[in-house]
Scaffold this motif. Sequence first.
Motif, mmCIF file in Angstrom:
data_model
loop_
_atom_site.group_PDB
_atom_site.id
_atom_site.type_symbol
_atom_site.label_atom_id
_atom_site.label_comp_id
_atom_site.label_asym_id
_atom_site.label_seq_id
_atom_site.Cartn_x
_atom_site.Cartn_y
_atom_site.Cartn_z
ATOM 1 N N THR A 35 0.867 -1.174 0.000
ATOM 2 C CA THR A 35 0.000 0.000 0.000
ATOM 3 C C THR A 35 0.905 1.226 0.000
ATOM 4 O O THR A 35 2.058 1.166 0.438
ATOM 5 C CB THR A 35 -0.928 0.038 1.233
ATOM 6 O OG1 THR A 35 -0.136 0.191 2.414
ATOM 7 C CG2 THR A 35 -1.785 -1.216 1.319
ATOM 8 N N ALA A 36 0.366 2.330 -0.524
ATOM 9 C CA ALA A 36 1.148 3.565 -0.569
ATOM 10 C C ALA A 36 0.214 4.752 -0.424
ATOM 11 O O ALA A 36 -0.911 4.736 -0.934
ATOM 12 C CB ALA A 36 1.925 3.665 -1.887
ATOM 13 N N SER A 37 0.687 5.783 0.279
ATOM 14 C CA SER A 37 -0.142 6.958 0.526
ATOM 15 C C SER A 37 -0.112 7.967 -0.608
ATOM 16 O O SER A 37 -0.897 8.906 -0.617
ATOM 17 C CB SER A 37 0.290 7.640 1.830
ATOM 18 O OG SER A 37 1.655 8.021 1.751
ATOM 19 N N ASP A 38 0.805 7.781 -1.558
ATOM 20 C CA ASP A 38 0.807 8.627 -2.753
ATOM 21 C C ASP A 38 1.625 7.927 -3.840
ATOM 22 O O ASP A 38 2.351 6.955 -3.577
ATOM 23 C CB ASP A 38 1.326 10.038 -2.457
ATOM 24 C CG ASP A 38 2.803 10.091 -2.090
ATOM 25 O OD1 ASP A 38 3.614 9.405 -2.739
ATOM 26 O OD2 ASP A 38 3.144 10.828 -1.160
ATOM 27 N N PRO A 39 1.529 8.396 -5.086
ATOM 28 C CA PRO A 39 2.218 7.726 -6.186
ATOM 29 C C PRO A 39 3.737 7.706 -6.068
ATOM 30 O O PRO A 39 4.387 6.777 -6.570
ATOM 31 C CB PRO A 39 1.766 8.529 -7.408
ATOM 32 C CG PRO A 39 0.423 9.050 -7.037
ATOM 33 C CD PRO A 39 0.555 9.396 -5.583
ATOM 34 N N VAL A 40 4.327 8.708 -5.438
ATOM 35 C CA VAL A 40 5.780 8.718 -5.302
ATOM 36 C C VAL A 40 6.239 7.539 -4.447
ATOM 37 O O VAL A 40 7.193 6.821 -4.798
ATOM 38 C CB VAL A 40 6.268 10.059 -4.715
ATOM 39 C CG1 VAL A 40 7.783 10.019 -4.479
ATOM 40 C CG2 VAL A 40 5.911 11.210 -5.652
ATOM 41 N N PHE A 41 5.553 7.312 -3.306
ATOM 42 C CA PHE A 41 5.848 6.115 -2.504
ATOM 43 C C PHE A 41 5.571 4.848 -3.314
ATOM 44 O O PHE A 41 6.308 3.860 -3.229
ATOM 45 C CB PHE A 41 5.007 6.104 -1.233
ATOM 46 C CG PHE A 41 5.472 7.054 -0.174
ATOM 47 C CD1 PHE A 41 6.798 7.055 0.251
ATOM 48 C CD2 PHE A 41 4.597 7.943 0.419
ATOM 49 C CE1 PHE A 41 7.246 7.926 1.237
ATOM 50 C CE2 PHE A 41 5.033 8.828 1.406
ATOM 51 C CZ PHE A 41 6.355 8.823 1.812
ATOM 52 N N ALA A 42 4.503 4.881 -4.106
ATOM 53 C CA ALA A 42 4.145 3.698 -4.896
ATOM 54 C C ALA A 42 5.229 3.350 -5.900
ATOM 55 O O ALA A 42 5.548 2.172 -6.112
ATOM 56 C CB ALA A 42 2.816 3.941 -5.615
ATOM 57 N N ILE A 43 5.807 4.370 -6.528
ATOM 58 C CA ILE A 43 6.866 4.126 -7.515
ATOM 59 C C ILE A 43 8.040 3.415 -6.863
ATOM 60 O O ILE A 43 8.614 2.472 -7.427
ATOM 61 C CB ILE A 43 7.301 5.459 -8.163
ATOM 62 C CG1 ILE A 43 6.180 5.977 -9.077
ATOM 63 C CG2 ILE A 43 8.588 5.278 -8.961
ATOM 64 C CD1 ILE A 43 6.378 7.398 -9.561
ATOM 65 N N ASP A 44 8.418 3.826 -5.655
ATOM 66 C CA ASP A 44 9.503 3.145 -4.936
ATOM 67 C C ASP A 44 9.164 1.679 -4.695
ATOM 68 O O ASP A 44 10.013 0.793 -4.847
ATOM 69 C CB ASP A 44 9.761 3.835 -3.596
ATOM 70 C CG ASP A 44 10.430 5.200 -3.772
ATOM 71 O OD1 ASP A 44 11.063 5.410 -4.826
ATOM 72 O OD2 ASP A 44 10.303 6.041 -2.868
ATOM 73 N N LYS A 45 7.910 1.415 -4.316
ATOM 74 C CA LYS A 45 7.511 0.039 -4.014
ATOM 75 C C LYS A 45 7.388 -0.813 -5.278
ATOM 76 O O LYS A 45 7.587 -2.031 -5.232
ATOM 77 C CB LYS A 45 6.199 0.041 -3.227
ATOM 78 C CG LYS A 45 6.367 0.669 -1.843
ATOM 79 C CD LYS A 45 5.138 0.526 -0.969
ATOM 80 C CE LYS A 45 5.407 1.108 0.410
ATOM 81 N NZ LYS A 45 4.300 0.889 1.364
ATOM 82 N N LEU A 46 7.058 -0.169 -6.410
ATOM 83 C CA LEU A 46 6.981 -0.909 -7.667
ATOM 84 C C LEU A 46 8.340 -1.471 -8.067
ATOM 85 O O LEU A 46 8.422 -2.504 -8.735
ATOM 86 C CB LEU A 46 6.436 -0.011 -8.783
ATOM 87 C CG LEU A 46 4.944 0.312 -8.738
ATOM 88 C CD1 LEU A 46 4.586 1.328 -9.810
ATOM 89 C CD2 LEU A 46 4.103 -0.951 -8.911
ATOM 90 N N ARG A 47 9.394 -0.784 -7.672
ATOM 91 C CA ARG A 47 10.741 -1.268 -8.011
ATOM 92 C C ARG A 47 11.026 -2.597 -7.324
ATOM 93 O O ARG A 47 11.781 -3.421 -7.832
ATOM 94 C CB ARG A 47 11.788 -0.229 -7.608
ATOM 95 C CG ARG A 47 11.690 1.078 -8.386
ATOM 96 C CD ARG A 47 12.908 1.979 -8.113
ATOM 97 N NE ARG A 47 12.782 3.229 -8.853
ATOM 98 C CZ ARG A 47 12.467 4.397 -8.294
ATOM 99 N NH1 ARG A 47 12.235 4.454 -6.990
ATOM 100 N NH2 ARG A 47 12.387 5.493 -9.019
ATOM 101 N N ALA A 48 10.403 -2.798 -6.166
ATOM 102 C CA ALA A 48 10.631 -4.031 -5.406
ATOM 103 C C ALA A 48 9.739 -5.166 -5.875
ATOM 104 O O ALA A 48 10.177 -6.322 -5.964
ATOM 105 C CB ALA A 48 10.410 -3.775 -3.919
ATOM 106 N N ALA A 49 8.486 -4.867 -6.171
ATOM 107 C CA ALA A 49 7.539 -5.909 -6.594
ATOM 108 C C ALA A 49 6.412 -5.259 -7.395
ATOM 109 O O ALA A 49 5.794 -4.297 -6.924
ATOM 110 C CB ALA A 49 6.965 -6.633 -5.380
ATOM 111 N N TRP A 50 6.159 -5.802 -8.565
ATOM 112 C CA TRP A 50 5.117 -5.234 -9.429
ATOM 113 C C TRP A 50 3.816 -6.032 -9.253
ATOM 114 O O TRP A 50 3.825 -7.257 -9.355
ATOM 115 C CB TRP A 50 5.545 -5.269 -10.890
ATOM 116 C CG TRP A 50 4.803 -4.259 -11.720
ATOM 117 C CD1 TRP A 50 3.533 -4.366 -12.191
ATOM 118 C CD2 TRP A 50 5.274 -2.981 -12.135
ATOM 119 N NE1 TRP A 50 3.173 -3.236 -12.893
ATOM 120 C CE2 TRP A 50 4.229 -2.362 -12.872
ATOM 121 C CE3 TRP A 50 6.478 -2.284 -11.978
ATOM 122 C CZ2 TRP A 50 4.357 -1.094 -13.453
ATOM 123 C CZ3 TRP A 50 6.603 -1.034 -12.559
ATOM 124 C CH2 TRP A 50 5.549 -0.450 -13.279
#
Length: 363
Positions: A35-50
């Motif tokens: 989960t992410a509170s905004d897209p910038v955090f989400a982009i970081d998490k996408l690098r780890a697992a899509w």
Amino acid sequence: MTSKIKVMIVDDSALVRQVVSKALSRDAGIEVIATASDPVFAIDKLRAAWPDVIVLDIEMPRMDGISFLRKVMSERPTPVIICSSLAETGAQATFDAMAAGAVTIITKPKAGLKGFLEDSANDIVQAVRTAARANLRALPRAQAAASAPQHRPKISVDAMLAPGTPGAMARTTDQLIAIGTSTGGTQALETVLTRLPATCLGIVIVQHMPEKFTAMFAERLNSLCEIEVREARDGDRVVPGRALIAPGGRHMLLKRSGAQYIVEVTDGPLINRHKPSVDVLFRSVAKFAGSNALGIIMTGMGDDGARGLKELHDAGARTIAQDEASCVVFGMPREAIKLGAADEIMPLSRIPEAMISYTRASM
């Protein structure tokens, strides 16, 4: 063992992230991986697992959801479910998200959010399961970003789903085309309608869409097409060179005045969980136009329109179902094909020419 559907939730509301995560985690076939509170955090998490599916809000800090959606679709197309409260106050933003490739929309209320999300848990799970099966290759590569209807009394479910009768004239000088679609339909309709000449037969369309979206959708198509495209108004005549799109939150039925066709835009109950409903439109076309119509069912989840297309087929209309390879979601066409409702099954790219050929044959 079938792998679980991996989901990421991107929403600045901690409540939404918590409640949606809890609802999805109850399904053994779904796993919320981030989960992410905004897209910038989400982009970081996408690098780890899509993820396989992203549940996305629109109004968020640092980057809005539409910009994030476009970034995702350009880098690694992924099914995205928009979960937004903008349907009431900023429908253009949500429509832009659909045009950018969002698979479906869940409209959040501004009040009673927790109760709504808990009550809608099954719908959210179903939306994720359907989104995971979406064929994003069927989406176009390049995505681009009325008057109030007159109100009639509600009509009953029985009246809306009354089977067609032999009342349709065997052949009239006025013929028409009826189209029903849902998930993926905004892109599919743009592909079809922009290829039609101004001389094409009159068209009536149900696209599953929330209230307030259809007027903007029609305006956008009208700016791109040779034919006139507009949100239907009660009493509008179906004429060559015009496509009428049923308003969100209202049913649209075909009626006949002599040998001419008009539409009735009316309130009524949800049919197949939808308003407008494709079945409502198709059954009225079967009743009042019969063999004077071409019925087309395109991409969409569920089975709305399948039985209506069968009634059109049985009434002598020519019927077409979009094929699986070109559908974003094959649900509606698949159910129609199972019923034997489709004379032909064809890719989206061939549907405009079929409509043009039908128009020429009617002249």
